[in-house]
Write an enzyme that holds these catalytic residues in place. Structure first.
Site, PDB file in Angstrom:
ATOM      1  CB  VAL A  13      27.060  -6.237 -10.163  1.00 40.88           C
ATOM      2  CG1 VAL A  13      27.509  -6.023  -8.720  1.00 40.88           C
ATOM      3  CG2 VAL A  13      26.257  -7.533 -10.271  1.00 40.88           C
ATOM      4  N   GLY A  14      27.953  -3.508 -11.469  1.00 42.77           N
ATOM      5  CA  GLY A  14      28.801  -2.316 -11.400  1.00 42.77           C
ATOM      6  C   GLY A  14      27.977  -1.038 -11.422  1.00 42.77           C
ATOM      7  CB  VAL A 118      31.391  -8.039  -7.047  1.00 42.95           C
ATOM      8  CG1 VAL A 118      29.922  -8.393  -6.888  1.00 42.95           C
ATOM      9  CG2 VAL A 118      31.721  -6.832  -6.192  1.00 42.95           C
ATOM     10  CG  ASN A 120      29.708 -15.176  -8.285  1.00 40.57           C
ATOM     11  OD1 ASN A 120      30.143 -15.465  -7.177  1.00 40.57           O
ATOM     12  ND2 ASN A 120      28.549 -14.564  -8.482  1.00 40.57           N
ATOM     13  NE  ARG A 151      20.486 -12.913  -2.871  1.00 39.76           N
ATOM     14  CZ  ARG A 151      21.372 -13.234  -3.812  1.00 39.76           C
ATOM     15  NH1 ARG A 151      22.287 -14.165  -3.598  1.00 39.76           N
ATOM     16  NH2 ARG A 151      21.339 -12.633  -4.991  1.00 39.76           N
ATOM     17  CG  HIS A 175      28.506 -15.917  -3.051  1.00 39.99           C
ATOM     18  ND1 HIS A 175      27.351 -15.654  -2.353  1.00 39.99           N
ATOM     19  CD2 HIS A 175      28.322 -15.384  -4.285  1.00 39.99           C
ATOM     20  CE1 HIS A 175      26.522 -14.986  -3.128  1.00 39.99           C
ATOM     21  NE2 HIS A 175      27.084 -14.811  -4.303  1.00 39.99           N
TER      22      HIS A 175
HETATM   23  N1  APR Z   1      37.418  -5.101 -18.156  1.00 38.52           N
HETATM   24  C1  APR Z   1      36.353  -4.346 -17.840  1.00 38.52           C
HETATM   25  N2  APR Z   1      35.093  -4.759 -17.955  1.00 38.52           N
HETATM   26  C2  APR Z   1      34.895  -6.003 -18.426  1.00 38.52           C
HETATM   27  C3  APR Z   1      35.967  -6.850 -18.790  1.00 38.52           C
HETATM   28  C4  APR Z   1      37.277  -6.354 -18.634  1.00 38.52           C
HETATM   29  N3  APR Z   1      38.348  -7.077 -18.950  1.00 38.52           N
HETATM   30  N4  APR Z   1      35.441  -8.026 -19.214  1.00 38.52           N
HETATM   31  C5  APR Z   1      34.087  -7.914 -19.109  1.00 38.52           C
HETATM   32  N5  APR Z   1      33.757  -6.699 -18.645  1.00 38.52           N
HETATM   33  C6  APR Z   1      32.444  -6.134 -18.401  1.00 38.52           C
HETATM   34  C7  APR Z   1      31.422  -6.452 -19.465  1.00 38.52           C
HETATM   35  O1  APR Z   1      31.610  -5.643 -20.615  1.00 38.52           O
HETATM   36  C8  APR Z   1      30.120  -6.149 -18.723  1.00 38.52           C
HETATM   37  O2  APR Z   1      29.684  -4.824 -18.924  1.00 38.52           O
HETATM   38  O3  APR Z   1      31.878  -6.699 -17.218  1.00 38.52           O
HETATM   39  C9  APR Z   1      30.490  -6.356 -17.255  1.00 38.52           C
HETATM   40  C10 APR Z   1      29.698  -7.457 -16.581  1.00 38.52           C
HETATM   41  O4  APR Z   1      28.392  -7.027 -16.508  1.00 38.52           O
HETATM   42  P1  APR Z   1      27.130  -7.991 -16.665  1.00 38.52           P
HETATM   43  O5  APR Z   1      27.318  -8.876 -17.826  1.00 38.52           O
HETATM   44  O6  APR Z   1      25.906  -7.147 -16.587  1.00 38.52           O
HETATM   45  O7  APR Z   1      27.240  -8.934 -15.366  1.00 38.52           O
HETATM   46  P2  APR Z   1      26.790  -8.565 -13.877  1.00 38.52           P
HETATM   47  O8  APR Z   1      25.402  -9.006 -13.651  1.00 38.52           O
HETATM   48  O9  APR Z   1      27.165  -7.171 -13.562  1.00 38.52           O
HETATM   49  O10 APR Z   1      27.725  -9.569 -13.049  1.00 38.52           O
HETATM   50  C11 APR Z   1      29.106  -9.362 -13.008  1.00 38.52           C
HETATM   51  O11 APR Z   1      29.306 -10.175 -10.765  1.00 38.52           O
HETATM   52  O12 APR Z   1      27.716 -11.112  -9.381  1.00 38.52           O
HETATM   53  C12 APR Z   1      28.764 -11.372 -10.250  1.00 38.52           C
HETATM   54  O13 APR Z   1      28.274 -13.563 -11.185  1.00 38.52           O
HETATM   55  C13 APR Z   1      28.341 -12.177 -11.468  1.00 38.52           C
HETATM   56  O14 APR Z   1      30.549 -12.660 -12.284  1.00 38.52           O
HETATM   57  C14 APR Z   1      29.417 -11.839 -12.446  1.00 38.52           C
HETATM   58  C15 APR Z   1      29.754 -10.390 -12.102  1.00 38.52           C
END
Ligand code: APR
Length: 310
Positions: A13-14, A118, A120, A151, A175
């Protein structure tokens, strides 16, 4: 000088949020993640697209909070996503710890930024950020309603075979399964959707909208949605930085609006340079109001759980 947007969590998402902001080319984007090299690599990759896209945003990745004191907007997407069969609420314990550590870092350096959450479970994590930051409510906003609404709009356009851009619709509430899609107010080129589709089709689309995140999780198997979430965050950031005053559904801390207090839930707000500048109150039917209150009570229980853990 362009405003700076920091995105904490450079995962799916980021990164999609960063990519969409880069494409729109109105701010500098800094990705932060705990994984070494990853935010640096993703931002460099996006930078390589600038010449082809004829744009020049500054994109940077890092593993610390250097420079965050200059951020106008900070987007928090860090945390674990769902796996098939999981509810968003099951992420609470893990993501609460992550959210807590991030807000502590932000507070050390920046007490002026606008936070967009963002992670959850969305409304509960937004409450966590609000409570721990001590920021006023206008500056702590959850992104969910825009995603749930787009959506609903997409499913209506798919059913009717019309241009997506001509479908307008709004979804309120928390949500999750208790969200409150409002098909009665949905229109296609100004025509109420209720004039164009039979009630059973509308009901089926509403149900699919409620479960849309889960539908994607079961298809992906290894994570949750990120394209539509990323662009949804980007329009919030754009409305804030350009002070566009767009009216968009966001999760905000209600203080009596809609007869609801002290809880984060999705309602229409005016998004401008000060954040969620005003809650827009719609006249809801009794059943819609009841659904919104049920949704709010669900979040309130999660907030109580959080209070006991902080
Ligand atoms: N500081 C910075 N980044 C972090 C930390 C932290 N303390 N802890 C975890 N992360 C990073 C992880 O390293 C990872 O790259 O957060 C990122 C999360 O990315 P994904 O696993 O790809 O998850 P994503 O699909 O982006 O979802 C993130 O958004 O929509 C919501 O439910 C979803 O809670 C989830 C969040």
């Amino acid at each position: 000088m362009k405003e700076k947007v920091y995105i904490i969590g450079a995962g799916h998402v980021g990164a999609e949020t960063a990519n969409e902001l880069a494409r729109k080319d109105f701010c500098d984007v800094i990705l932060i993640d705990i994984v070494e090299g990853m935010p640096q690599g993703k931002s460099l990759d996006m930078t390589h697209a600038n010449p082809i896209r004829y744009i020049s945003p500054n994109l940077r990745g890092q593993n610390d909070y250097n420079g965050i004191e200059d951020a106008k907007v900070i987007v928090i997407t860090a945390g674990v996503p769902r796996k098939p069969g999981m509810s968003r609420e099951e992420l609470l314990d893990t993501n609460l710890k992550i959210m807590k550590s991030i807000i502590e870092e932000i507070k050390k350096k920046n007490d002026k930024a606008i936070l967009i959450i963002v992670t959850n479970p969305l409304d509960a994590m937004t409450y966590t950020a609000y409570k721990l930051s001590g920021f006023e409510r206008e500056r702590v906003i959850g992104m969910a309603g825009i995603l749930d609404s787009t959506r609903l709009r997409a499913f209506l356009a798919m059913e009717l075979g019309v241009a997506y851009e001509d479908v307008s619709a709004i979804t309120l509430g928390s949500h999750g399964d208790l969200m409150v899609p409002l098909p009665k107010y949905a229109t296609v080129g100004g025509i109420p959707v209720t004039h164009l589709l039979p009630q059973e089709k509308i009901d089926a689309i509403v149900q699919r909208t409620r479960k849309a995140g889960g539908e994607i999780v079961s298809l992906l198997k290894t994570g949750s949605a990120y394209y539509a979430p990323g662009v949804s965050v980007a329009i919030m950031v754009e409305s804030i930085i350009k002070d566009k005053k767009r009216v968009l559904p966001c999760s905000v801390y209600l203080k009596g609006e809609y007869g609801i207090s002290d809880v984060f839930v999705g309602v229409p707000v005016i998004l401008g340079e000060k954040g969620a500048e005003k809650v827009v109150e719609m006249k809801l039917e009794p059943d819609e109001m009841e659904a919104l209150k049920k949704s709010a009570e669900h979040v309130r229980k999660l907030q109580e759980q959080i209070d006991s853990k902080l």
